[in-house]
Write an enzyme that holds these catalytic residues in place. Structure first.
Site, PDB file in Angstrom:
ATOM      1  CG  HIS A  87      18.318  67.091  45.448  1.00 20.35           C
ATOM      2  ND1 HIS A  87      18.743  67.709  46.587  1.00 20.35           N
ATOM      3  CD2 HIS A  87      18.585  67.962  44.447  1.00 20.35           C
ATOM      4  CE1 HIS A  87      19.239  68.884  46.306  1.00 20.35           C
ATOM      5  NE2 HIS A  87      19.160  69.069  45.004  1.00 20.35           N
ATOM      6  CG  ASN A 115      15.670  76.301  51.132  1.00 24.58           C
ATOM      7  OD1 ASN A 115      14.938  76.945  51.865  1.00 24.58           O
ATOM      8  ND2 ASN A 115      16.943  76.623  50.940  1.00 24.58           N
TER       9      ASN A 115
HETATM   10  N1  NAI Z   1      13.575  75.493  47.181  1.00 22.77           N
HETATM   11  C1  NAI Z   1      14.765  75.152  46.672  1.00 22.77           C
HETATM   12  O1  NAI Z   1      14.931  74.078  46.091  1.00 22.77           O
HETATM   13  C2  NAI Z   1      15.909  76.091  46.812  1.00 22.77           C
HETATM   14  C3  NAI Z   1      15.770  77.283  47.483  1.00 22.77           C
HETATM   15  N2  NAI Z   1      16.808  78.161  47.568  1.00 22.77           N
HETATM   16  C4  NAI Z   1      16.585  79.415  48.322  1.00 22.77           C
HETATM   17  O2  NAI Z   1      16.829  80.508  47.478  1.00 22.77           O
HETATM   18  C5  NAI Z   1      17.660  81.447  48.157  1.00 22.77           C
HETATM   19  C6  NAI Z   1      18.440  82.286  47.165  1.00 22.77           C
HETATM   20  O3  NAI Z   1      19.350  81.466  46.472  1.00 22.77           O
HETATM   21  P1  NAI Z   1      20.505  82.118  45.557  1.00 22.77           P
HETATM   22  O4  NAI Z   1      19.931  83.061  44.581  1.00 22.77           O
HETATM   23  O5  NAI Z   1      21.308  80.967  45.056  1.00 22.77           O
HETATM   24  O6  NAI Z   1      21.340  82.938  46.649  1.00 22.77           O
HETATM   25  P2  NAI Z   1      22.292  84.198  46.418  1.00 22.77           P
HETATM   26  O7  NAI Z   1      23.059  84.341  47.686  1.00 22.77           O
HETATM   27  O8  NAI Z   1      23.036  84.090  45.139  1.00 22.77           O
HETATM   28  O9  NAI Z   1      21.283  85.443  46.270  1.00 22.77           O
HETATM   29  C7  NAI Z   1      20.464  85.905  47.311  1.00 22.77           C
HETATM   30  C8  NAI Z   1      19.900  87.270  46.918  1.00 22.77           C
HETATM   31  O10 NAI Z   1      18.917  87.661  47.877  1.00 22.77           O
HETATM   32  C9  NAI Z   1      19.264  88.920  48.454  1.00 22.77           C
HETATM   33  N3  NAI Z   1      18.798  88.910  49.853  1.00 22.77           N
HETATM   34  C10 NAI Z   1      19.360  88.312  50.923  1.00 22.77           C
HETATM   35  N4  NAI Z   1      18.603  88.516  52.019  1.00 22.77           N
HETATM   36  C11 NAI Z   1      17.528  89.254  51.618  1.00 22.77           C
HETATM   37  C12 NAI Z   1      16.400  89.804  52.277  1.00 22.77           C
HETATM   38  N5  NAI Z   1      16.208  89.628  53.571  1.00 22.77           N
HETATM   39  N6  NAI Z   1      15.511  90.510  51.548  1.00 22.77           N
HETATM   40  C13 NAI Z   1      15.706  90.705  50.203  1.00 22.77           C
HETATM   41  N7  NAI Z   1      16.762  90.208  49.540  1.00 22.77           N
HETATM   42  C14 NAI Z   1      17.661  89.500  50.232  1.00 22.77           C
HETATM   43  C15 NAI Z   1      20.776  89.022  48.302  1.00 22.77           C
HETATM   44  O11 NAI Z   1      21.189  90.384  48.352  1.00 22.77           O
HETATM   45  C16 NAI Z   1      20.941  88.395  46.917  1.00 22.77           C
HETATM   46  O12 NAI Z   1      20.596  89.335  45.917  1.00 22.77           O
HETATM   47  C17 NAI Z   1      18.520  80.572  49.092  1.00 22.77           C
HETATM   48  O13 NAI Z   1      18.998  81.309  50.198  1.00 22.77           O
HETATM   49  C18 NAI Z   1      17.538  79.509  49.517  1.00 22.77           C
HETATM   50  O14 NAI Z   1      16.808  79.948  50.647  1.00 22.77           O
HETATM   51  C19 NAI Z   1      18.011  77.900  46.976  1.00 22.77           C
HETATM   52  C20 NAI Z   1      18.198  76.714  46.305  1.00 22.77           C
HETATM   53  C21 NAI Z   1      17.173  75.698  46.195  1.00 22.77           C
HETATM   54  O1  OAA Z   2      19.559  73.772  44.905  1.00 19.94           O
HETATM   55  C1  OAA Z   2      19.637  72.678  45.462  1.00 19.94           C
HETATM   56  O2  OAA Z   2      20.179  71.688  44.949  1.00 19.94           O
HETATM   57  C2  OAA Z   2      18.991  72.438  46.792  1.00 19.94           C
HETATM   58  C3  OAA Z   2      19.245  73.442  47.808  1.00 19.94           C
HETATM   59  O3  OAA Z   2      20.158  74.236  47.748  1.00 19.94           O
HETATM   60  C4  OAA Z   2      18.345  73.448  48.957  1.00 19.94           C
HETATM   61  O4  OAA Z   2      17.665  72.439  49.188  1.00 19.94           O
HETATM   62  O5  OAA Z   2      18.323  74.468  49.662  1.00 19.94           O
END
Ligand code: NAI
Ligand code: OAA
Length: 266
Positions: free
Chosen positions: A219, A189
């Site tokens: 990063h 992301n």
């Molecule tokens: N912009 C950034 O720097 C970052 C963005 N992210 C994004 O955040 C997301 C979530 O990260 P985490 O909390 O670590 O993942 P996680 O897997 O621990 O939690 C995801 C949560 O979202 C729910 N979920 C999955 N699909 C869904 C849907 N279609 N509608 C509603 N809820 C849904 C799951 O049931 C769970 O509760 C990642 O998949 C990624 O896309 C993650 C890390 C960095």
């Molecule tokens: O949380 C992070 O370090 C970055 C990450 O997962 C992403 O870019 O999707």
């Protein structure tokens, strides 16, 4: 008091609830998840007892802000319809905008609802500088992402190397930010965020490494343009609940929510 709808209650969502609980300027009125598991029930009961746990936002619900921290699919499922109804949204799963036409659809939905979608800086810093530098013109932006091998489990990296057997850094991907975000929806992301702020998804070059020598999610950004040059390294501590995700992502979500209720935003 602002009423928040939280999409996703995993590693990020539950930490966000923890950090926002007790703030009298807001309440989380809805938590939207695909499956209301005992873990989600327990977290919500402890940190947002007033929240309704649902799979979708009811048609008559009008939160002041929708907070996405769920995954790419949530943009189509929850964010687009909410924006079209005039509900502003903050988005963590920015890689979703790398799918063909999705960035335009998010923009069109926000225009139709006369509202705004805000793309969060998430795990990376320097988005303000890069987005400002774009105004003057950027020549090159290179992003290098480096995470411990276990952060790449369950991804296409497993097809290009033996993650458990690595003894040195292995380049698992080299290409455009668009390809990176599509191939690694839970790990790239940041690549999408940097490219939407800067040179775009097709011109931003990305290298991703599985590196047994690092404990953090590292990063690195190198950018050049009319403004001069920028070099940035972030060493993000991963969340215990999800080694793919850096803790700074949680703080970035909380910052955005608090900026919505604060008289002075920064
Ligand atoms: N912009 C950034 O720097 C970052 C963005 N992210 C994004 O955040 C997301 C979530 O990260 P985490 O909390 O670590 O993942 P996680 O897997 O621990 O939690 C995801 C949560 O979202 C729910 N979920 C999955 N699909 C869904 C849907 N279609 N509608 C509603 N809820 C849904 C799951 O049931 C769970 O509760 C990642 O998949 C990624 O896309 C993650 C890390 C960095
Ligand atoms: O949380 C992070 O370090 C970055 C990450 O997962 C992403 O870019 O999707």
């Amino acid at each position: 008091m602002k009423n928040i709808a939280l999409i996703g209650c995993g590693a990020i969502g539950s930490s966000v609830l923890e950090l926002l609980s007790g703030d009298t300027r807001l309440q989380v009125g809805w938590v939207l998840v695909p499956e209301i598991t005992p873990a989600v029930r327990e977290t919500a009961a402890r940190l947002a007892p007033q929240a309704q746990l649902l799979q979708a936002l009811p048609g008559d619900a009008v939160p002041d802000l929708l907070v996405e921290c769920a995954g790419h699919a949530a943009i189509e499922e929850h964010v687009l319809p909410a924006l079209a109804r005039g509900i502003p949204a903050v988005i963590a799963s920015i890689g979703a905008l790398s799918a063909p036409g999705m960035a335009e659809r998010v923009q069109a939905a926000a225009e139709a609802g006369k509202t705004q979608a805000q793309l969060l800086s998430g795990a990376i810093g320097g988005i303000d500088a890069l987005a400002a530098a774009r105004v003057g013109g950027l020549d090159t932006v290179l992003y290098t992402g480096r995470k411990p091998p276990k952060a790449w489990s369950g991804t296409p990296a497993e097809q290009v190397c033996d993650l458990d057997g690595l003894t040195e850094a292995f380049c698992i991907f080299e290409g455009s930010a668009r390809e990176a975000a599509q191939l690694y929806p839970k790990n790239a992301n940041v690549a999408a965020t940097l490219s939407l702020a800067g040179l775009g998804l097709d011109k931003t070059m990305v290298r991703l490494f599985a590196d047994p020598a690092v404990q953090e999610n590292v990063h690195q950004v190198e950018a050049r343009g009319a403004f001069g040059a920028m070099e940035l390294t972030m060493r993000g501590k991963p969340l215990a609940a999800n080694p793919k995700t850096s803790a700074l992502t949680v703080y970035s979500v909380v910052r955005a929510v608090l900026n919505n209720v604060a008289p002075l935003a920064i």
